[in-house]
Design an enzyme around this catalytic site. Structure first.
Site, mmCIF file in Angstrom:
data_model
loop_
_atom_site.group_PDB
_atom_site.id
_atom_site.type_symbol
_atom_site.label_atom_id
_atom_site.label_comp_id
_atom_site.label_asym_id
_atom_site.label_seq_id
_atom_site.Cartn_x
_atom_site.Cartn_y
_atom_site.Cartn_z
ATOM 1 N N LYS A 1 -128.420 -12.331 22.589
ATOM 2 C CA LYS A 1 -128.858 -12.679 21.858
ATOM 3 C C LYS A 1 -128.964 -14.469 21.255
ATOM 4 O O LYS A 1 -127.583 -14.897 22.478
ATOM 5 C CB LYS A 1 -128.317 -12.381 20.402
ATOM 6 N N SER B 1 -137.833 -11.091 20.637
ATOM 7 C CA SER B 1 -136.877 -11.448 19.426
ATOM 8 C C SER B 1 -136.187 -13.216 20.181
ATOM 9 O O SER B 1 -135.176 -13.830 18.831
ATOM 10 C CB SER B 1 -134.931 -10.605 19.338
#
Length: 308
Positions: free
Chosen positions: A156, A77
């Protein structure tokens, strides 16, 4: 005449020399036996080794708990800022736990956090060992930063903070924050997944929460989808474990993690901040000029004294 020569120091009786030295031949006269250096007890190192090991382990646990910890990147990701993929050498990052004790996460920061209750889509799975002994050692290894990552920990990038409204996308496929397009040089478009971002309706981030997204924008389960998206996809600031600062492994990837603020260009800085450099320049000019004048005055006084 001999008395005069002796008093002037030009000649000296050898017997006097021996008398002063305290012993014939100039010996010091100290007849006490010399002390032998203490011999280290054999085996002392092996007795101290367990203490050293326990101390090192305790310090390691304390450092990992309160200062910094190494985390493994388990998914794709955050490609290609952080490498994490099947069959590759996943990055290990050093996560700083001190920074956010004195400040809050800002847009552009890469953060590691515990997934909120609503975050049910884990990016990776860790199989629980059936053997309790293996499970114990795996838990110890995880505590020391060498074990498998917790499936509820995520990494993230912060896109928006509390009070800001985020949405996607404008005509140029850019995420908007408070109606302004972001500048995101870190984005990665994984081959075969296209280069268009999934659109989502405007979401106002609640106070004390973050809107986070992956750099691999089309292969990241983030605030857009977790918990059904919207407010449920935001992350409480209190869930943030720390700030990812440096890639420590593998050695070929040693580097600081780039964290450009995507809002810096789009939103701009307040007008008063643009005057900071000028204000600092003026503030520094006064002491510099004063010091220069002082030095010139001192040099002038020295020259006038020399001429006299």
């Amino acid at each position: 005449m001999a008395d005069v020569m002796r008093s002037s120091g030009s000649a000296e009786d050898p017997q006097d020399e021996e008398h002063r030295s305290g012993a014939p031949g100039g010996d010091s006269g100290d007849n006490s036996p010399r002390r032998k250096p203490r011999e280290k007890k054999k085996g002392s190192f092996w007795r101290e080794l367990p203490i050293l090991i326990v101390t090192a382990l305790v310090l390691t646990v304390l450092i990992q708990a309160f200062v910094a910890r190494v985390y493994v990147i388990p998914s794709q990701s955050m490609e290609q800022t952080l490498h994490g993929c099947t069959g590759c050498n996943n990055d290990r990052v050093l996560v700083d736990k001190i920074t956010y004790r004195f400040s809050d996460p800002e847009p552009g920061d890469v953060v590691v956090f515990r997934g909120p209750q609503a975050w049910v889509q884990n990016e990776f799975q860790t199989e629980e060992p059936s053997n309790p002994v293996v499970g114990f050692f795996q838990s110890v290894a995880s505590l020391l930063g060498f074990g498998a990552p917790d499936e509820k920990d995520f990494v993230k990038r912060v896109i928006a903070v509390g009070g800001q409204t985020v949405e996607c996308c404008d005509a140029q496929n850019r995420v908007l924050v408070d109606g302004k397009p972001l500048n995101e040089p870190y984005l990665y478009w994984e081959p075969g997944r296209g280069v268009g971002q999934d659109e989502f309706e405007p979401v106002t981030v609640p106070p004390g929460h973050l809107w986070v997204m992956g750099d691999n924008r089309n292969d990241s389960a983030d605030s857009r989808v977790q918990g059904g998206g919207g407010i449920n996809g935001t992350v409480p600031v209190e869930n943030v474990i720390g700030k990812a600062q440096v890639i420590v492994l593998p050695p070929t990837r040693w580097q600081a993690i780039p964290e450009p603020n995507p809002q810096a260009t789009a939103l701009g800085a307040p007008s008063w901040q643009s005057g900071l450099p000028l204000g600092v320049g003026f503030a520094a000019a006064f002491p510099v000029v004063w010091l220069g004048r002082r030095l010139v005055g001192v040099m002038g006084e020295r020259r006038s004294v020399e001429r006299r």
